[in-house]
Design a protein around this motif. Structure first.
Motif, PDB file in Angstrom:
ATOM      1  N   ASN A   1       0.801  -1.232   0.000  1.00 25.68           N
ATOM      2  CA  ASN A   1       0.000   0.000   0.000  1.00 25.68           C
ATOM      3  C   ASN A   1       0.831   1.278   0.000  1.00 25.68           C
ATOM      4  O   ASN A   1       0.338   2.347   0.373  1.00 25.68           O
ATOM      5  N   THR A   2       2.096   1.181  -0.420  1.00 27.31           N
ATOM      6  CA  THR A   2       2.899   2.383  -0.603  1.00 27.31           C
ATOM      7  C   THR A   2       2.271   3.240  -1.703  1.00 27.31           C
ATOM      8  O   THR A   2       1.844   2.729  -2.736  1.00 27.31           O
ATOM      9  N   ILE A   3       2.216   4.542  -1.477  1.00 26.29           N
ATOM     10  CA  ILE A   3       1.783   5.487  -2.507  1.00 26.29           C
ATOM     11  C   ILE A   3       3.009   5.866  -3.328  1.00 26.29           C
ATOM     12  O   ILE A   3       4.062   6.186  -2.772  1.00 26.29           O
ATOM     13  N   ASN A   4       2.877   5.835  -4.632  1.00 24.99           N
ATOM     14  CA  ASN A   4       3.987   6.153  -5.528  1.00 24.99           C
ATOM     15  C   ASN A   4       3.753   7.495  -6.214  1.00 24.99           C
ATOM     16  O   ASN A   4       2.641   7.777  -6.675  1.00 24.99           O
ATOM     17  N   ILE A   5       4.808   8.289  -6.272  1.00 30.94           N
ATOM     18  CA  ILE A   5       4.799   9.522  -7.062  1.00 30.94           C
ATOM     19  C   ILE A   5       5.964   9.423  -8.031  1.00 30.94           C
ATOM     20  O   ILE A   5       7.096   9.193  -7.611  1.00 30.94           O
ATOM     21  N   SER A   6       5.696   9.602  -9.312  1.00 28.25           N
ATOM     22  CA  SER A   6       6.794   9.585 -10.274  1.00 28.25           C
ATOM     23  C   SER A   6       6.983  10.955 -10.904  1.00 28.25           C
ATOM     24  O   SER A   6       6.051  11.535 -11.473  1.00 28.25           O
ATOM     25  N   THR A   7       8.217  11.439 -10.787  1.00 32.31           N
ATOM     26  CA  THR A   7       8.622  12.689 -11.429  1.00 32.31           C
ATOM     27  C   THR A   7       9.687  12.401 -12.481  1.00 32.31           C
ATOM     28  O   THR A   7      10.362  13.325 -12.941  1.00 32.31           O
ATOM     29  N   MET A   8       9.853  11.142 -12.844  1.00 29.77           N
ATOM     30  CA  MET A   8      10.949  10.753 -13.732  1.00 29.77           C
ATOM     31  C   MET A   8      10.848  11.451 -15.082  1.00 29.77           C
ATOM     32  O   MET A   8       9.765  11.561 -15.652  1.00 29.77           O
ATOM     33  N   GLY A   9      11.977  11.896 -15.581  1.00 31.29           N
ATOM     34  CA  GLY A   9      12.043  12.529 -16.882  1.00 31.29           C
ATOM     35  C   GLY A   9      13.472  12.534 -17.370  1.00 31.29           C
ATOM     36  O   GLY A   9      14.407  12.396 -16.584  1.00 31.29           O
ATOM     37  N   SER A  10      13.642  12.703 -18.666  1.00 32.00           N
ATOM     38  CA  SER A  10      15.002  12.633 -19.222  1.00 32.00           C
ATOM     39  C   SER A  10      15.089  13.468 -20.479  1.00 32.00           C
ATOM     40  O   SER A  10      15.298  12.949 -21.561  1.00 32.00           O
ATOM     41  N   PHE A  11      14.918  14.770 -20.340  1.00 30.38           N
ATOM     42  CA  PHE A  11      14.970  15.677 -21.482  1.00 30.38           C
ATOM     43  C   PHE A  11      16.309  15.543 -22.209  1.00 30.38           C
ATOM     44  O   PHE A  11      17.368  15.684 -21.624  1.00 30.38           O
ATOM     45  N   ARG A  12      16.244  15.223 -23.501  1.00 29.00           N
ATOM     46  CA  ARG A  12      17.415  15.078 -24.367  1.00 29.00           C
ATOM     47  C   ARG A  12      18.369  13.964 -23.939  1.00 29.00           C
ATOM     48  O   ARG A  12      19.539  13.968 -24.288  1.00 29.00           O
ATOM     49  N   SER A  13      17.875  12.992 -23.202  1.00 24.58           N
ATOM     50  CA  SER A  13      18.702  11.846 -22.831  1.00 24.58           C
ATOM     51  C   SER A  13      18.821  10.904 -24.027  1.00 24.58           C
ATOM     52  O   SER A  13      17.939  10.832 -24.884  1.00 24.58           O
ATOM     53  N   ASN A  14      19.922  10.159 -24.068  1.00 17.90           N
ATOM     54  CA  ASN A  14      20.097   9.173 -25.136  1.00 17.90           C
ATOM     55  C   ASN A  14      19.064   8.062 -25.055  1.00 17.90           C
ATOM     56  O   ASN A  14      18.617   7.525 -26.067  1.00 17.90           O
ATOM     57  N   ILE A  15      18.700   7.694 -23.812  1.00 15.44           N
ATOM     58  CA  ILE A  15      17.668   6.676 -23.604  1.00 15.44           C
ATOM     59  C   ILE A  15      16.587   7.301 -22.722  1.00 15.44           C
ATOM     60  O   ILE A  15      16.671   7.236 -21.491  1.00 15.44           O
ATOM     61  N   PRO A  16      15.566   7.935 -23.307  1.00 13.52           N
ATOM     62  CA  PRO A  16      14.550   8.619 -22.513  1.00 13.52           C
ATOM     63  C   PRO A  16      13.795   7.657 -21.594  1.00 13.52           C
ATOM     64  O   PRO A  16      13.379   6.583 -22.017  1.00 13.52           O
ATOM     65  N   VAL A  17      13.648   8.069 -20.348  1.00 10.51           N
ATOM     66  CA  VAL A  17      12.933   7.251 -19.375  1.00 10.51           C
ATOM     67  C   VAL A  17      11.434   7.542 -19.405  1.00 10.51           C
ATOM     68  O   VAL A  17      10.631   6.761 -18.886  1.00 10.51           O
ATOM     69  N   ASP A  18      11.044   8.649 -20.028  1.00  6.11           N
ATOM     70  CA  ASP A  18       9.681   9.169 -19.891  1.00  6.11           C
ATOM     71  C   ASP A  18       8.606   8.130 -20.223  1.00  6.11           C
ATOM     72  O   ASP A  18       7.606   8.030 -19.518  1.00  6.11           O
ATOM     73  N   TYR A  19       8.798   7.396 -21.308  1.00  7.64           N
ATOM     74  CA  TYR A  19       7.823   6.360 -21.641  1.00  7.64           C
ATOM     75  C   TYR A  19       8.242   4.988 -21.143  1.00  7.64           C
ATOM     76  O   TYR A  19       7.537   4.369 -20.343  1.00  7.64           O
ATOM     77  N   ILE A  20       9.405   4.504 -21.574  1.00 10.09           N
ATOM     78  CA  ILE A  20       9.753   3.120 -21.254  1.00 10.09           C
ATOM     79  C   ILE A  20       9.915   2.910 -19.752  1.00 10.09           C
ATOM     80  O   ILE A  20       9.521   1.882 -19.206  1.00 10.09           O
ATOM     81  N   GLY A  21      10.481   3.903 -19.056  1.00  7.59           N
ATOM     82  CA  GLY A  21      10.624   3.770 -17.607  1.00  7.59           C
ATOM     83  C   GLY A  21       9.282   3.693 -16.915  1.00  7.59           C
ATOM     84  O   GLY A  21       9.081   2.891 -15.997  1.00  7.59           O
ATOM     85  N   HIS A  22       8.346   4.517 -17.371  1.00  5.86           N
ATOM     86  CA  HIS A  22       7.017   4.478 -16.757  1.00  5.86           C
ATOM     87  C   HIS A  22       6.248   3.225 -17.161  1.00  5.86           C
ATOM     88  O   HIS A  22       5.463   2.705 -16.369  1.00  5.86           O
ATOM     89  N   ARG A  23       6.493   2.751 -18.367  1.00  4.60           N
ATOM     90  CA  ARG A  23       5.854   1.482 -18.750  1.00  4.60           C
ATOM     91  C   ARG A  23       6.334   0.363 -17.821  1.00  4.60           C
ATOM     92  O   ARG A  23       5.518  -0.423 -17.317  1.00  4.60           O
ATOM     93  N   HIS A  24       7.634   0.293 -17.567  1.00  5.92           N
ATOM     94  CA  HIS A  24       8.151  -0.719 -16.642  1.00  5.92           C
ATOM     95  C   HIS A  24       7.560  -0.534 -15.247  1.00  5.92           C
ATOM     96  O   HIS A  24       7.184  -1.511 -14.577  1.00  5.92           O
ATOM     97  N   LEU A  25       7.484   0.726 -14.784  1.00  2.00           N
ATOM     98  CA  LEU A  25       6.973   0.992 -13.438  1.00  2.00           C
ATOM     99  C   LEU A  25       5.505   0.616 -13.322  1.00  2.00           C
ATOM    100  O   LEU A  25       5.092  -0.062 -12.366  1.00  2.00           O
ATOM    101  N   ILE A  26       4.704   1.029 -14.282  1.00  2.00           N
ATOM    102  CA  ILE A  26       3.266   0.732 -14.238  1.00  2.00           C
ATOM    103  C   ILE A  26       3.030  -0.775 -14.259  1.00  2.00           C
ATOM    104  O   ILE A  26       2.224  -1.309 -13.481  1.00  2.00           O
ATOM    105  N   ASN A  27       3.739  -1.475 -15.125  1.00  2.00           N
ATOM    106  CA  ASN A  27       3.578  -2.930 -15.199  1.00  2.00           C
ATOM    107  C   ASN A  27       3.948  -3.594 -13.877  1.00  2.00           C
ATOM    108  O   ASN A  27       3.266  -4.525 -13.416  1.00  2.00           O
TER     109      ASN A  27
END
Length: 211
Positions: A69-95
């Protein structure tokens, strides 16, 4: 509100979230690729987890360490990163959260995501449109999940403490800026409101100049 996991806790908005929720007396779990980059995590003696969210197994391992029952807050982002976390990181987290007992997630994206893309200027689309599109994909993945989610789209982020002047809105065109501390305060407000589940909000502070 007993345990809050802050994803992206080492800098920027995530670091502001760590400060704010620690000051509220909440047990904060700080998750980042390099938690040591935020010295306050150590100063506050917080539980920290090293995790590169672009690596599925690392995300699954991090989620497995969270109390039920931990509450999660995600602020993850990677502006101009070689491997953007914005989508794939959140897809992994949500799954991973879907298969856990910590199913509450507040995802912080930005103005311009999803149906607010139409309100972005052409300059903004050229400058950081790719990151906004990645975040929009993350929003869509979250909306089709079984998580108890809330999405928050802040305006331009400025350093600063809570101002108590931020405004939440839905389904209207807004432009502006807001301090990171105020985004943290409004996030807390949303998490305390059961009616925010399954909803998308945007926030700006009308007293802060956008530029």
């Amino acid at each position: 509100m007993k345990n809050i996991a802050i994803w992206g806790a080492s800098s920027g908005l995530g670091a502001a979230m760590v400060d704010y929720f620690h000051q509220q007396g909440v047990n904060v779990i700080a998750i980042a690729r390099q938690p040591k980059n935020n010295p306050k995590i150590n100063d506050y003696q917080l539980t920290s987890i090293c995790c590169d969210a672009t690596v599925q197994t690392q995300v699954e391992a991090a989620v497995s360490k969270l109390p039920d029952n931990t509450i999660n807050i995600s602020t993850m982002g990677s502006f101009r990163s070689n491997i953007p976390v914005d989508y794939i990181g959140h897809r992994h987290l949500i799954n991973a959260l879907e298969n856990s007992k910590a199913k509450r997630l507040l995802l912080v994206t930005s103005l311009g995501c999803g149906d607010s893309w139409q309100y972005l200027s052409q300059g903004a689309k050229r400058g950081f449109g790719a990151a906004v599109r990645e975040k929009s994909l993350a929003e869509a993945w979250l909306q089709s999940s079984n998580l108890n989610y809330t999405i928050l789209r802040p305006g331009g982020l400025k350093d600063g403490e809570p101002t108590n002047q931020g405004q939440l809105s839905q389904q209207i065109e807004v432009h502006g800026a807001i301090t990171r501390g105020e985004v943290a305060r409004l996030s807390h407000e949303l998490l305390l409101n059961d009616g925010s589940t399954g909803q998308i909000f945007q926030c700006i502070d009308p007293n802060i100049a956008a530029y």
